[in-house]
Design an enzyme around this catalytic site. Structure first.
Site, mmCIF file in Angstrom:
data_model
loop_
_atom_site.group_PDB
_atom_site.id
_atom_site.type_symbol
_atom_site.label_atom_id
_atom_site.label_comp_id
_atom_site.label_asym_id
_atom_site.label_seq_id
_atom_site.Cartn_x
_atom_site.Cartn_y
_atom_site.Cartn_z
ATOM 1 N N LYS A 182 6.905 9.842 -21.438
ATOM 2 C CA LYS A 182 5.574 10.171 -21.962
ATOM 3 C C LYS A 182 4.590 9.134 -21.439
ATOM 4 O O LYS A 182 4.665 7.953 -21.792
ATOM 5 C CB LYS A 182 5.532 10.196 -23.495
ATOM 6 C CG LYS A 182 4.210 10.827 -23.960
ATOM 7 C CD LYS A 182 3.891 10.589 -25.418
ATOM 8 C CE LYS A 182 3.314 9.232 -25.673
ATOM 9 N NZ LYS A 182 2.046 8.954 -24.984
ATOM 10 N N GLU A 201 -2.783 -10.841 -30.733
ATOM 11 C CA GLU A 201 -2.634 -10.353 -29.374
ATOM 12 C C GLU A 201 -3.855 -9.515 -29.029
ATOM 13 O O GLU A 201 -4.317 -8.724 -29.844
ATOM 14 C CB GLU A 201 -1.378 -9.480 -29.268
ATOM 15 C CG GLU A 201 -0.998 -9.227 -27.833
ATOM 16 C CD GLU A 201 -0.683 -7.781 -27.514
ATOM 17 O OE1 GLU A 201 -0.652 -6.949 -28.426
ATOM 18 O OE2 GLU A 201 -0.504 -7.505 -26.326
ATOM 19 N N CYS A 255 0.567 -7.786 -20.405
ATOM 20 C CA CYS A 255 1.360 -8.259 -21.557
ATOM 21 C C CYS A 255 1.709 -9.728 -21.399
ATOM 22 O O CYS A 255 1.882 -10.430 -22.380
ATOM 23 C CB CYS A 255 2.607 -7.413 -21.694
ATOM 24 S SG CYS A 255 3.529 -7.342 -20.167
ATOM 25 N N GLU A 266 9.491 -3.495 -25.229
ATOM 26 C CA GLU A 266 8.729 -4.502 -24.474
ATOM 27 C C GLU A 266 7.328 -4.516 -25.071
ATOM 28 O O GLU A 266 6.547 -3.597 -24.836
ATOM 29 C CB GLU A 266 8.648 -4.120 -22.995
ATOM 30 C CG GLU A 266 9.950 -4.159 -22.261
ATOM 31 C CD GLU A 266 10.478 -5.561 -22.106
ATOM 32 O OE1 GLU A 266 9.718 -6.530 -22.264
ATOM 33 O OE2 GLU A 266 11.690 -5.684 -21.846
HETATM 34 P P1 NAD Z 1 0.211 1.374 -27.879
HETATM 35 O O1 NAD Z 1 1.357 0.754 -28.593
HETATM 36 O O2 NAD Z 1 -0.981 1.807 -28.656
HETATM 37 O O3 NAD Z 1 0.691 2.706 -27.115
HETATM 38 C C1 NAD Z 1 1.788 2.684 -26.228
HETATM 39 C C2 NAD Z 1 2.365 4.078 -26.084
HETATM 40 O O4 NAD Z 1 2.913 4.493 -27.334
HETATM 41 C C3 NAD Z 1 1.339 5.160 -25.694
HETATM 42 O O5 NAD Z 1 1.938 6.013 -24.759
HETATM 43 C C4 NAD Z 1 1.092 5.890 -27.007
HETATM 44 O O6 NAD Z 1 0.694 7.228 -26.850
HETATM 45 C C5 NAD Z 1 2.459 5.801 -27.656
HETATM 46 N N1 NAD Z 1 2.455 5.962 -29.117
HETATM 47 C C6 NAD Z 1 1.454 5.652 -29.985
HETATM 48 N N2 NAD Z 1 1.854 5.903 -31.252
HETATM 49 C C7 NAD Z 1 3.124 6.388 -31.183
HETATM 50 C C8 NAD Z 1 4.081 6.827 -32.147
HETATM 51 N N3 NAD Z 1 3.801 6.833 -33.463
HETATM 52 N N4 NAD Z 1 5.305 7.213 -31.726
HETATM 53 C C9 NAD Z 1 5.609 7.205 -30.409
HETATM 54 N N5 NAD Z 1 4.736 6.817 -29.441
HETATM 55 C C10 NAD Z 1 3.506 6.416 -29.811
HETATM 56 O O7 NAD Z 1 -0.164 0.376 -26.729
HETATM 57 P P2 NAD Z 1 -1.455 0.369 -25.795
HETATM 58 O O8 NAD Z 1 -2.628 -0.055 -26.592
HETATM 59 O O9 NAD Z 1 -1.510 1.630 -25.012
HETATM 60 O O10 NAD Z 1 -1.027 -0.792 -24.760
HETATM 61 C C11 NAD Z 1 -1.194 -2.122 -25.017
HETATM 62 C C12 NAD Z 1 0.053 -2.761 -25.587
HETATM 63 O O11 NAD Z 1 1.156 -2.692 -24.697
HETATM 64 C C13 NAD Z 1 -0.181 -4.240 -25.820
HETATM 65 O O12 NAD Z 1 0.337 -4.622 -27.064
HETATM 66 C C14 NAD Z 1 0.585 -4.896 -24.679
HETATM 67 O O13 NAD Z 1 0.910 -6.223 -24.870
HETATM 68 C C15 NAD Z 1 1.755 -3.996 -24.529
HETATM 69 N N6 NAD Z 1 2.399 -4.156 -23.218
HETATM 70 C C16 NAD Z 1 3.618 -4.774 -23.124
HETATM 71 C C17 NAD Z 1 4.233 -4.933 -21.879
HETATM 72 C C18 NAD Z 1 5.593 -5.573 -21.737
HETATM 73 O O14 NAD Z 1 6.257 -5.295 -20.747
HETATM 74 N N7 NAD Z 1 6.039 -6.397 -22.626
HETATM 75 C C19 NAD Z 1 3.601 -4.473 -20.740
HETATM 76 C C20 NAD Z 1 2.364 -3.874 -20.865
HETATM 77 C C21 NAD Z 1 1.784 -3.707 -22.117
#
Ligand code: NAD
Length: 487
Positions: A173, A379, A281, A247
């Site tokens: 997704k 964060e 991240c 992650e």
């Molecule tokens: P987010 O957690 O809001 O969304 C991530 C994904 O989860 C999206 O595809 C979203 O549609 C999906 N999602 C949202 N609610 C859900 C649910 N209830 N069930 C299943 N899926 C759901 O994150 P974001 O704002 O898009 O991205 C930023 C975050 O990602 C930051 O916290 C960042 O640090 C993290 N990040 C981590 C890494 C790593 O490798 N550690 C890399 C990049 C980003």
């Protein structure tokens, strides 16, 4: 207006519902994306399950799987400019970075292509003379992969690559923010010759994500995103006890000792927090600097931060582009206002750039007098650096570890013995010494605490997509003895 399509069971479709995608550089709609309904999610999981058990995939040798992954890697390399252009258009990430990163994404697939036929079982020296016991490593099943908007091609490669190498099938997704590069990736994947349903690519928000990650036919959920969403994911996956790898975010310390090569450390700090407009991240968002060099370090950093070229993401000269969404920009404003009210001193930046689109400039906040400022603890995905100073090594360790996160860390010192002590003491999944923001498919990547669990990259990541089957084979022709005694 461009219309993108989802990819389910080897077929492309518009989906019953669509949503608009905004160009972050202008804030205007530029494309329509398919929004996966519950029916689409089910169809994708069913297609992945069918493919998982199909003779075309389950019966394929690991070497042949590897060859398909090599073909995919070549196709990604060939199409890297187009993918980079789309990622830049849909997420605002600068073209300078997307072109380099996507060309390197091909290397991740190559690494896992080579690993496919090196995922080995074992033979056990069992303590019974008439038994042969060995372990088979078998693919874990259907994998649900969920990624956020930043670097989707990269973040999906570290899931799709090892999962397919291990023989799993995947429903990915893409984020509802900037999904264009993933939907285009599906077109490229389709050309590589994998059996239908081995990879399915859908998009949509939390509803599609929740339907996917709680699906009873999903064996493993590989998630990258924020800690709050991760809690939902864990609850979703609990329904059928699917395993998870998470992650998540970070609040990574960037530690500078007075004996560091200051010019080099300043450059690394610029890259650590302002590259990718801070939407990374592993961003080194907490500068922990020794008091004796704080003023000199900050003066040079401010100079560099103010010289950064802010501009259109598709211009090769641009160094800092827009944030991905209006919401991210608003969160930045709010975070900075609150931190200043809590006693942080604004050194540079702090207000949105006066132009259309979601631009926010490199920002530095001195939090030496405000150790509880929100910018130091929360964060945040943006170009905002919070600074604290220290006197002693012990203090540096205490500050670095004073976080619920534990993803990355940077350490700048010329003192070898101190570097070794610090490497041991820092609680994080990655320690970069006299460098920052280096990655490779060969090195594992992941965190502790609120930064999640599991590792992506490296050999272990592929093993994590397998389960072990212990096989017992009796070699004796004698009748089985006493049936009431366990052997
Ligand atoms: P987010 O957690 O809001 O969304 C991530 C994904 O989860 C999206 O595809 C979203 O549609 C999906 N999602 C949202 N609610 C859900 C649910 N209830 N069930 C299943 N899926 C759901 O994150 P974001 O704002 O898009 O991205 C930023 C975050 O990602 C930051 O916290 C960042 O640090 C993290 N990040 C981590 C890494 C790593 O490798 N550690 C890399 C990049 C980003």
């Amino acid at each position: 207006m461009q219309q993108f399509q989802q990819y389910i069971g080897g077929a492309f479709s518009d989906g019953a519902e669509q949503f608009d995608s905004l160009d972050p550089a202008t804030g205007k709609v530029w494309a329509r994306m398919p929004e996966a309904s519950a029916k689409d999610v089910n169809a994708a999981v069913e297609a992945a399950e069918q493919a998982f058990f199909s003779p075309e995939w389950a019966g394929m040798t690991a070497t042949a799987r590897g060859k398909l992954l090599y073909r995919l890697a070549d196709l990604i390399a060939e199409n890297a400019p187009r993918l980079a252009e789309l990622e830049t258009r849909d997420t605002g990430k600068i073209i300078r970075e997307t072109s380099a990163q996507i060309a390197y994404v091909a290397e991740y697939y190559r690494y896992y292509a080579g690993l496919a036929d090196k995922i080995e079982g074992a033979h056990l020296p069992i303590d019974k003379p008439d038994m042969e016991v060995w372990l088979r490593r078998e693919p874990i099943g259907v994998v649900a992969a969920v990624v956020p908007w930043n670097s989707q091609l990269f973040l999906s490669a570290v899931k799709i690559g090892p999962a397919l190498a291990a023989g799993c099938t995947v429903v990915l997704k893409a984020s509802e923010e900037g999904p264009a590069p993933m939907l285009e990736f599906a077109r490229i994947f389709d050309l590589a010759g994998f059996p239908k349903g081995v990879l399915n690519v859908i998009t949509g928000g939390p509803v599609a994500g929740a339907t996917l990650t709680s699906h009873p036919k999903v064996a493993h959920v590989a998630f990258t995103g924020g800690p709050e969403t991760a809690r939902h994911i864990v609850r979703n996956s609990a329904k059928n006890l699917a395993s998870t790898s998470l992650e998540l975010g970070g609040k990574s310390p960037f530690i500078v000792f007075e004996d560091a090569d200051i010019e080099s450390a300043v450059n690394a700090q610029v890259s650590g927090i302002f590259a990718a407009t801070g939407q990374s991240c592993v961003a080194g968002s907490r500068l922990v600097v020794q008091s004796s060099v704080k003023d000199a370090f900050l003066a040079r950093l401010k100079e560099k931060a103010e010289a950064v070229v802010i501009g259109a993401p598709d211009d090769m000269a641009t160094e800092v582009g827009p944030l991905c969404t209006r919401r991210q920009r608003d969160i930045a404003v709010d975070l900075i206002d609150r931190s200043v009210a809590q006693g942080a001193k604004l050194i540079t930046g702090g207000k949105p750039v006066d132009r259309e689109g979601f631009y926010f400039p490199p920002t530095i906040l001195d939090c030496s007098e405000a150790p509880n400022a929100d910018s130091l603890t929360n964060e945040f995905f943006g170009p905002v650096l919070s600074v604290v100073s220290f006197e002693t090594e012990e203090e540096a360790i205490a500050i670095a570890n004073n976080t619920k996160f534990g993803l990355a860390s940077g350490l700048f010192t010329q003192n070898l013995t101190r570097a070794h002590r610090m490497i041991k003491a820092i609680r994080a999944g990655i320690v970069w010494v006299n460098t920052y923001r280096a990655v490779s498919p060969i090195a594992p990547f992941g965190g502790h605490g609120l930064s999640g669990h599991g590792r992506e990259g490296g050999i272990q990541a592929a093993l994590d997509y397998t389960k072990i089957k212990a096989v017992w084979l009796r070699t004796s022709d004698d009748p089985i003895p006493d049936p009431f005694v366990m052997r």
